[in-house]
Design an enzyme around this catalytic site. Structure first.
Site, mmCIF file in Angstrom:
data_model
loop_
_atom_site.group_PDB
_atom_site.id
_atom_site.type_symbol
_atom_site.label_atom_id
_atom_site.label_comp_id
_atom_site.label_asym_id
_atom_site.label_seq_id
_atom_site.Cartn_x
_atom_site.Cartn_y
_atom_site.Cartn_z
ATOM 1 N N GLY A 145 -13.771 28.442 -12.237
ATOM 2 C CA GLY A 145 -14.444 28.326 -10.603
ATOM 3 C C GLY A 145 -13.873 27.949 -9.349
ATOM 4 C CG ASP A 146 -11.951 24.664 -6.276
ATOM 5 O OD1 ASP A 146 -11.830 25.234 -5.899
ATOM 6 O OD2 ASP A 146 -12.556 23.932 -6.894
ATOM 7 C CG LEU A 147 -7.199 28.769 -11.419
ATOM 8 C CD1 LEU A 147 -7.228 27.111 -12.402
ATOM 9 C CD2 LEU A 147 -8.022 29.885 -13.248
ATOM 10 C CD1 TRP A 148 -8.350 24.079 -6.010
ATOM 11 C CD2 TRP A 148 -6.610 24.134 -4.878
ATOM 12 N NE1 TRP A 148 -8.249 23.027 -5.508
ATOM 13 C CE2 TRP A 148 -7.182 22.543 -4.961
ATOM 14 C CE3 TRP A 148 -4.830 23.235 -4.361
ATOM 15 C CZ2 TRP A 148 -7.176 21.661 -4.619
ATOM 16 C CZ3 TRP A 148 -4.924 22.219 -3.050
ATOM 17 C CH2 TRP A 148 -5.765 21.201 -3.493
ATOM 18 C CG ASN B 130 -8.524 22.143 -8.914
ATOM 19 O OD1 ASN B 130 -8.531 20.963 -8.594
ATOM 20 N ND2 ASN B 130 -9.547 22.689 -8.513
#
Length: 289
Positions: A196-199, A202
């Site tokens: 969901g916040d896979l930059w 992370n």
């Protein structure tokens, strides 16, 4: 006042904290390395966090941990409350990993995405309906395309325009794209558990070259969302995407759908930070047109 004094007392007692060392990074939380009799622990505190944000992150970590293979590790949750989250410590590498690390991440992410997911939407009805700190309607559905348009992109465009962070022309442009929402979201597929916040920030590479995932904003949805986020700021090699596609082949045209799936994170950044993110949203919308 010592750094330990900045930690919630229940966490200090449970972990038997001996010392705490502030860490850099993060724009909405404080981070510490906490020394305990069992070794170092990572602690995140959010004194003014919306209720349930840290328990939601802990639940996301546990959900990912339940389906992850050895190619991607998920830190164990050692303590969670509305004010603090304590996790297994990761000994980070001094530099990025090599080709084996990249391929391991790609195939490991494919294994997470291939695991059974019951629907599009929330992980559990007992958790707050948020993606990160942003309220979202996560009522279960089977319609990823409708979820992405109606519960993510459209509300965020309204908020960004109303806040003066986005050109009002975005509203008409999005309205012209809405009838193509199914095409833009891609062919129907079984839903996946998303980070969901896979930059790249992370994804942590440890001293042995192993991959870890941290700071999820997990929900169930279309897997191309995670892959689009991975390309928003860079940091993942071509070997990673090739290994993913080898393990769990992507539908034709997935690269052309990247701008549509990047709209939610771009819009959140426009709302929070302004700057050039509003222009990036407009570019993504025009690319989809």
């Amino acid at each position: 006042m010592t750094a330990v004094d900045q930690l919630p007392q229940d966490l200090v007692t449970e972990l038997r904290a001996e010392a705490a060392h502030p860490l850099s990074g993060g724009d909405s939380a404080n981070a510490f390395r906490v020394d305990t009799p069992r070794g170092p622990v990572f602690v995140k505190t959010m004194p003014r966090a919306p209720e349930g944000v840290l328990p939601l992150e802990a639940a996301a970590l546990e959900a990912l941990r339940a389906v992850a293979t050895d190619e991607i590790r998920i830190p164990r949750v050692l303590h969670v409350s509305d004010r603090a989250l304590a996790l297994e410590w990761i000994d980070e590498a001094s530099g990025a990993g090599g080709e084996a690390t990249e391929r391991g991440f790609g195939s490991g992410l494919a294994a997470i995405h291939r695991a059974h997911a019951p629907h599009v939407g929330w992980l559990s009805s007992d958790l707050p309906e948020r993606i990160g700190s942003t309220p979202v309607d996560l009522t279960p559905t089977d319609d990823w395309a409708g979820f992405l348009l109606e519960r993510r992109i459209e509300p965020l465009v309204r908020t960004a325009v109303d806040a003066g962070k986005l050109d009002p022309a975005a509203s008409a442009l999005l309205a012209s794209l809405a009838p193509r929402a199914e095409e833009l979201a891609g062919p129907p597929e079984p839903p996946s558990l998303l980070h969901g916040d896979l930059w790249a920030g992370n994804r942590v590479v440890d001293a042995s070259g192993g991959n870890w995932l941290i700071d999820p904003s997990s929900h169930y949805g279309g897997r191309e969302y995670d892959l689009a986020m991975m390309q928003l700021f860079g940091g993942f090699g071509r070997e990673c995407f090739a290994a993913y596609d080898d393990a769990y082949p992507l539908s034709d045209g997935w690269r052309q759908r990247v701008p549509w799936h990047q709209l939610p994170p771009l819009l959140v950044h426009a709302i929070r930070f302004g700057g050039g993110y509003g222009a990036a949203v407009m570019r993504a919308l025009r690319t989809c047109a």
